[in-house]
Design an enzyme around this catalytic site. Sequence first.
Site, PDB file in Angstrom:
ATOM      1  N   THR A 150     -18.605  -4.982 -11.433  1.00  0.00           N
ATOM      2  CA  THR A 150     -18.046  -4.073 -10.433  1.00  0.00           C
ATOM      3  C   THR A 150     -18.489  -2.662 -10.782  1.00  0.00           C
ATOM      4  O   THR A 150     -18.075  -2.096 -11.789  1.00  0.00           O
ATOM      5  CB  THR A 150     -16.510  -4.153 -10.409  1.00  0.00           C
ATOM      6  N   LYS A 203     -15.510  -5.627  -2.675  1.00  0.00           N
ATOM      7  CA  LYS A 203     -14.782  -5.859  -3.933  1.00  0.00           C
ATOM      8  C   LYS A 203     -13.807  -4.719  -4.209  1.00  0.00           C
ATOM      9  O   LYS A 203     -12.677  -4.949  -4.667  1.00  0.00           O
ATOM     10  CB  LYS A 203     -15.779  -5.987  -5.091  1.00  0.00           C
ATOM     11  N   LYS A 220      13.679  -5.151   7.768  1.00  0.00           N
ATOM     12  CA  LYS A 220      15.037  -5.537   7.368  1.00  0.00           C
ATOM     13  C   LYS A 220      15.149  -5.650   5.849  1.00  0.00           C
ATOM     14  O   LYS A 220      16.049  -5.067   5.226  1.00  0.00           O
ATOM     15  CB  LYS A 220      15.422  -6.865   8.019  1.00  0.00           C
TER      16      LYS A 220
END
Length: 307
Positions: free
Chosen positions: A101, A176, A252
Site C-alpha cells: 500500500t 485500497k 433510533k
Amino acid sequence: MSAPESTRIGYIGLGNMGAPMAKRLLDRPGGLTVFDTRPEAVAPFTDAGASGAASPAELAQTCTLVSVTVLDDAQVEDVVAGPDGLLSTAQPGTVIAIHSTIADTTAVDLAARCAEHGVELVDAPISGGAPGAKNGTLAVMVGATDEAFAKVLEPFGTWAELIVHAGPVGAGTRMKLARNLLHFISFTAATEAQRLAEAAGLDITELGKVVRHTDAITGGAGAIMWRDNTSPLDPDDGWFPVFSHVRALGEKDLTLALDLGERLGVALPLATRALTDLGPGLGVGSGDTARSRSPRSRSPHGQKEHA
C-alpha cells in the site's frame, strides 16, 4: 491474453503477507524465483524448489511477471528503479505488480518510468490480512491496462479469491485507501463503543464476541455498499425504502446510545457525527430523530433545550 502458466514468476518481499502469497505459487508449472534481504526468509522457498536471486536485477533477468510486497514507497521505488532494481534488467513486456500500500502518485510515477523501458507496472494492493494470504482468499484491487490485467489474472488467482480491475494505474491504490479508510474509522468507532460499554459496567470482551459474531452474519459496513453512486436517492428509487428503513433504525439506536452516554458522562463524538450524517450519506436525508437532535436544538452542554 493471460500470462501462460509457463511464465516464471518473481516474488520480492517475503514477510507476513508476501511469504504465504509466494508459497501458493510454488506449484505453478512456470517456476518461482524469490528475493528478500533476509536469507532466513528465502531458505524455505529454495528448500521447496524455488530459485533464489541475489538482487531484484538478477530476479528480473529470468522473470517476466514480478510481484512486490515490501514495506513502503521508498522500498518500492528502490526495488523497481534503484541502482540494482528491476528496471536495470527487465525485458520489454515484463509486468511488475506492486502489492504494497503506497501513494497512488508513486504508482503513477513509477508506471511512467517503467513505460520508458517497455515494462508495465500495475498497482495491486491486497486486503484480507495474513489469514487471507495463508488461505488464498485475499481480495486484490488492480490498477492496470486491460492487457496487463489479463496477464495477472491467472497467477493472482492462486492467492486471491476476489480480483477487481479498479481502473488504470493508480486506481487500485485509491480503492485500497478508500477501503482502509472504512477499516480504521470502524476501529475508532469500536473504541468508542468499548468506552460506552465499559462505563455501563459491561464486559467489553463479551461485547467483542457479539460484534464479531453478528458482523460475520450481516456483513458489517459492507452490507450497505450496493449503490453505484453517492447522489441523493429519488423517492421512486428501489433503494429509497430500504435505506430509509436503515436510517430509521440507525437514528433510533444512535439516539439511545447518545442518551446513555450523556447519563454516564461518556463523550461519543463519532456517534454524534453519525447521527447527523447517516441519512444524507445513505442518500435519503436526515430523519425526524436526527433533526430533533441537531446542534441548533441543543444547549452548549449537549442537553436538549426545553421550552
